[in-house]
Write a protein that holds these residues in place. Structure first.
Motif, PDB file in Angstrom:
ATOM      1  N   ILE A   1       1.091  -0.827   0.666  1.00 45.98           N
ATOM      2  CA  ILE A   1       0.034   0.383   0.003  1.00 45.98           C
ATOM      3  C   ILE A   1       1.255   1.114   0.228  1.00 45.98           C
ATOM      4  CG2 ILE A   1      -1.895   1.731   1.275  1.00 45.98           C
ATOM      5  CD1 ILE A   1      -2.269  -1.654   2.663  1.00 45.98           C
ATOM      6  N   GLU A   2       0.597   2.271  -1.092  1.00 46.94           N
ATOM      7  CA  GLU A   2       1.584   3.571  -0.750  1.00 46.94           C
ATOM      8  C   GLU A   2       0.650   4.463  -1.035  1.00 46.94           C
ATOM      9  OE1 GLU A   2       4.510   3.098  -3.902  1.00 46.94           O
ATOM     10  OE2 GLU A   2       3.202   3.689  -5.748  1.00 46.94           O
ATOM     11  N   GLN A   3       0.564   6.177  -0.404  1.00 50.90           N
ATOM     12  CA  GLN A   3       0.535   6.577  -0.699  1.00 50.90           C
ATOM     13  C   GLN A   3       1.498   7.891  -0.926  1.00 50.90           C
ATOM     14  OE1 GLN A   3      -1.332   8.994   2.636  1.00 50.90           O
ATOM     15  NE2 GLN A   3      -2.126  10.912   1.222  1.00 50.90           N
ATOM     16  N   GLU A   4       0.760   8.004  -2.558  1.00 50.70           N
ATOM     17  CA  GLU A   4       2.018   8.651  -2.927  1.00 50.70           C
ATOM     18  C   GLU A   4       3.224   9.872  -2.585  1.00 50.70           C
ATOM     19  OE1 GLU A   4       1.434  11.626  -7.276  1.00 50.70           O
ATOM     20  OE2 GLU A   4       0.931   9.584  -6.943  1.00 50.70           O
ATOM     21  N   ASP A   5       4.178  10.029  -2.348  1.00 55.09           N
ATOM     22  CA  ASP A   5       5.254  11.493  -1.546  1.00 55.09           C
ATOM     23  C   ASP A   5       4.967  11.185   0.310  1.00 55.09           C
ATOM     24  OD1 ASP A   5       6.346  11.371  -4.475  1.00 55.09           O
ATOM     25  OD2 ASP A   5       5.083  12.752  -3.883  1.00 55.09           O
ATOM     26  N   ALA A   6       4.182  10.048   0.579  1.00 54.95           N
ATOM     27  CA  ALA A   6       3.942  10.328   1.532  1.00 54.95           C
ATOM     28  C   ALA A   6       4.536   9.539   2.717  1.00 54.95           C
ATOM     29  CB  ALA A   6       2.512  10.699   2.621  1.00 54.95           C
ATOM     30  N   TRP A   7       3.673   8.356   2.488  1.00 56.09           N
ATOM     31  CA  TRP A   7       4.215   6.414   3.834  1.00 56.09           C
ATOM     32  C   TRP A   7       3.766   5.680   2.091  1.00 56.09           C
ATOM     33  CZ3 TRP A   7       0.225   3.691   4.441  1.00 56.09           C
ATOM     34  CH2 TRP A   7      -0.778   3.425   4.385  1.00 56.09           C
ATOM     35  N   PHE A   8       4.810   4.426   2.880  1.00 53.86           N
ATOM     36  CA  PHE A   8       4.498   3.024   2.188  1.00 53.86           C
ATOM     37  C   PHE A   8       4.063   1.389   3.475  1.00 53.86           C
ATOM     38  CE2 PHE A   8       8.840   2.868   2.376  1.00 53.86           C
ATOM     39  CZ  PHE A   8       8.751   1.688   2.739  1.00 53.86           C
ATOM     40  N   GLY A   9       3.099   0.782   3.064  1.00 49.27           N
ATOM     41  CA  GLY A   9       3.322   0.207   3.880  1.00 49.27           C
ATOM     42  C   GLY A   9       3.160  -1.829   3.432  1.00 49.27           C
ATOM     43  N   VAL A  10       3.208  -2.608   4.524  1.00 45.28           N
ATOM     44  CA  VAL A  10       3.953  -3.904   3.670  1.00 45.28           C
ATOM     45  C   VAL A  10       3.221  -5.150   4.321  1.00 45.28           C
ATOM     46  CG1 VAL A  10       5.434  -5.891   2.896  1.00 45.28           C
ATOM     47  CG2 VAL A  10       6.102  -3.612   3.025  1.00 45.28           C
ATOM     48  N   VAL A  11       2.305  -5.760   4.118  1.00 39.90           N
ATOM     49  CA  VAL A  11       2.010  -6.379   5.565  1.00 39.90           C
ATOM     50  C   VAL A  11       2.102  -8.139   4.534  1.00 39.90           C
ATOM     51  CG1 VAL A  11      -0.899  -7.146   6.077  1.00 39.90           C
ATOM     52  CG2 VAL A  11      -0.444  -4.946   5.623  1.00 39.90           C
ATOM     53  N   ARG A  12       2.391  -8.415   5.701  1.00 39.74           N
ATOM     54  CA  ARG A  12       3.210 -10.134   5.014  1.00 39.74           C
ATOM     55  C   ARG A  12       2.117 -11.324   5.807  1.00 39.74           C
ATOM     56  NH1 ARG A  12       9.226 -12.243   4.428  1.00 39.74           N
ATOM     57  NH2 ARG A  12       8.638 -14.884   4.290  1.00 39.74           N
ATOM     58  N   ILE A  13       1.914 -12.225   5.003  1.00 41.27           N
ATOM     59  CA  ILE A  13       0.488 -12.955   5.269  1.00 41.27           C
ATOM     60  C   ILE A  13       1.124 -14.427   4.511  1.00 41.27           C
ATOM     61  CG2 ILE A  13      -1.393 -13.753   5.539  1.00 41.27           C
ATOM     62  CD1 ILE A  13      -1.842 -10.803   6.460  1.00 41.27           C
ATOM     63  N   ASP A  14       2.080 -15.649   6.262  1.00 39.80           N
ATOM     64  CA  ASP A  14       2.174 -16.439   5.489  1.00 39.80           C
ATOM     65  C   ASP A  14       1.286 -17.407   6.116  1.00 39.80           C
ATOM     66  OD1 ASP A  14       4.263 -15.473   4.168  1.00 39.80           O
ATOM     67  OD2 ASP A  14       5.057 -14.886   5.991  1.00 39.80           O
ATOM     68  N   GLY A  15       0.446 -18.012   5.218  1.00 34.03           N
ATOM     69  CA  GLY A  15      -0.763 -18.676   5.992  1.00 34.03           C
ATOM     70  C   GLY A  15      -1.725 -19.079   6.747  1.00 34.03           C
ATOM     71  N   GLU A  16      -1.776 -19.240   8.465  1.00 37.13           N
ATOM     72  CA  GLU A  16      -1.978 -19.018   9.415  1.00 37.13           C
ATOM     73  C   GLU A  16      -1.477 -17.850  10.278  1.00 37.13           C
ATOM     74  OE1 GLU A  16      -6.235 -19.079   9.406  1.00 37.13           O
ATOM     75  OE2 GLU A  16      -5.654 -19.958   7.159  1.00 37.13           O
TER      76      GLU A  16
ATOM     77  N   ASP B   1      -0.147 -14.615  11.921  1.00 37.72           N
ATOM     78  CA  ASP B   1      -0.294 -13.466  12.282  1.00 37.72           C
ATOM     79  C   ASP B   1       0.174 -12.318  10.755  1.00 37.72           C
ATOM     80  OD1 ASP B   1      -2.288 -13.994  14.135  1.00 37.72           O
ATOM     81  OD2 ASP B   1      -0.472 -13.322  16.446  1.00 37.72           O
ATOM     82  N   PRO B   2      -0.616 -11.337  10.975  1.00 38.12           N
ATOM     83  CA  PRO B   2      -0.113 -11.075   9.688  1.00 38.12           C
ATOM     84  C   PRO B   2       1.999 -10.043  10.291  1.00 38.12           C
ATOM     85  CG  PRO B   2      -2.621 -10.263  10.302  1.00 38.12           C
ATOM     86  CD  PRO B   2      -1.849 -11.273  10.560  1.00 38.12           C
ATOM     87  N   ARG B   3       2.195  -9.905   8.997  1.00 38.58           N
ATOM     88  CA  ARG B   3       3.974  -8.602   9.963  1.00 38.58           C
ATOM     89  C   ARG B   3       3.529  -7.526   9.066  1.00 38.58           C
ATOM     90  NH1 ARG B   3       8.693 -12.481   8.745  1.00 38.58           N
ATOM     91  NH2 ARG B   3       9.164 -10.767   9.467  1.00 38.58           N
ATOM     92  N   ILE B   4       3.631  -6.117   9.881  1.00 42.11           N
ATOM     93  CA  ILE B   4       2.974  -5.144   8.958  1.00 42.11           C
ATOM     94  C   ILE B   4       4.205  -4.425   9.360  1.00 42.11           C
ATOM     95  CG2 ILE B   4       1.978  -3.442   9.060  1.00 42.11           C
ATOM     96  CD1 ILE B   4       0.055  -4.707  11.210  1.00 42.11           C
ATOM     97  N   TYR B   5       5.405  -3.571   8.104  1.00 42.72           N
ATOM     98  CA  TYR B   5       6.197  -2.271   8.556  1.00 42.72           C
ATOM     99  C   TYR B   5       5.746  -1.303   7.798  1.00 42.72           C
ATOM    100  CZ  TYR B   5       9.814   0.681   7.870  1.00 42.72           C
ATOM    101  OH  TYR B   5      10.264   1.817   7.459  1.00 42.72           O
ATOM    102  N   VAL B   6       5.087  -0.482   7.619  1.00 39.83           N
ATOM    103  CA  VAL B   6       5.026   0.824   8.114  1.00 39.83           C
ATOM    104  C   VAL B   6       6.140   2.206   7.691  1.00 39.83           C
ATOM    105  CG1 VAL B   6       2.952   2.739   8.160  1.00 39.83           C
ATOM    106  CG2 VAL B   6       2.856   0.520   8.311  1.00 39.83           C
ATOM    107  N   SER B   7       5.962   2.796   6.609  1.00 40.57           N
ATOM    108  CA  SER B   7       7.263   3.773   6.754  1.00 40.57           C
ATOM    109  C   SER B   7       6.870   4.656   7.618  1.00 40.57           C
ATOM    110  CB  SER B   7       7.167   3.943   5.086  1.00 40.57           C
ATOM    111  OG  SER B   7       6.997   4.859   4.224  1.00 40.57           O
ATOM    112  N   ASP B   8       6.203   5.601   7.639  1.00 41.80           N
ATOM    113  CA  ASP B   8       5.467   7.042   8.810  1.00 41.80           C
ATOM    114  C   ASP B   8       3.805   6.573   8.675  1.00 41.80           C
ATOM    115  OD1 ASP B   8       5.131   9.340   9.702  1.00 41.80           O
ATOM    116  OD2 ASP B   8       6.361  10.292   7.856  1.00 41.80           O
TER     117      ASP B   8
END
Length: 182
Positions: free
Chosen positions: A49-64, A66-73
């Motif tokens: 996910i990204e909002q142009e020139d503001a931030w981005f996020g990555v959500v990783r789902i491996d099977g069942e 819990d999601p792992r999340i990183y948000v840049s700002d």
């Protein structure tokens, strides 16, 4: 402008699909369910996910798992509807439902217990005003090692800026499939 895509790892490489998150997703749990539907078996799915020139996020789902999340700002993401989905209490280090001071518990008029109205009013207003502003930090939050085993190190992830999702996709070998949904 927002962009959101799902990248699902398969035996043949990565498959991408775009998604209208706001139509289908209101919580992180909804997002994880959507990602799992895109997965073949229990393979890895990334939500980018990204909002142009503001931030981005990555959500990783491996099977069942819990999601792992990183948000840049986090502060920038908190001002967007997509960001609110990612910025869970757990990610921000808060107790669930802890949105700041309990307004009902504050003595805003300063007249209880025989106290002078002028003494407490200033302190209580400060507590209310500062409560939620401190809850979301400026800068990255989450798991900076979310993509380590996929070829994007913590240092590289933290250094990404304007075209972060394209750079992530290139490192994964998925730039062509990502471009098909942009």
């Amino acid at each position: 402008m927002y962009f959101a895509a799902l990248l699902a790892r398969t035996e043949d490489g990565w498959e991408a699909s775009d998604t209208e998150l706001l139509d289908n997703v209101e919580t992180l749990s909804d997002l994880a369910d959507l990602a799992r539907e895109a997965a073949a078996e229990d393979d890895t799915v990334l939500v980018l996910i990204e909002q142009e020139d503001a931030w981005f996020g990555v959500v990783r789902i491996d099977g069942e798992e819990d999601p792992r999340i990183y948000v840049s700002d986090a502060a920038a993401a908190a001002r967007s509807s997509y960001g609110e989905i990612l910025l869970t209490d757990e990610l921000l280090g808060r107790e669930p439902g802890d949105d700041g001071p309990d307004l009902d518990a504050l003595d805003l008029d300063g007249t209880e217990d025989g106290e002078d109205e002028d003494d407490d009013e200033e302190e209580d207003v400060t507590a209310v005003a500062g409560g939620s502003a401190e809850a979301v930090p400026h800068g990255p939050v989450g798991d900076p090692q979310v993509l380590d085993d996929l070829g994007v190190s913590e240092k590289e992830l933290k250094a990404l800026s304007e075209d972060a999702l394209t750079e992530i996709a290139e490192a994964l070998g998925a730039s062509e499939v990502l471009e098909t949904v942009r």
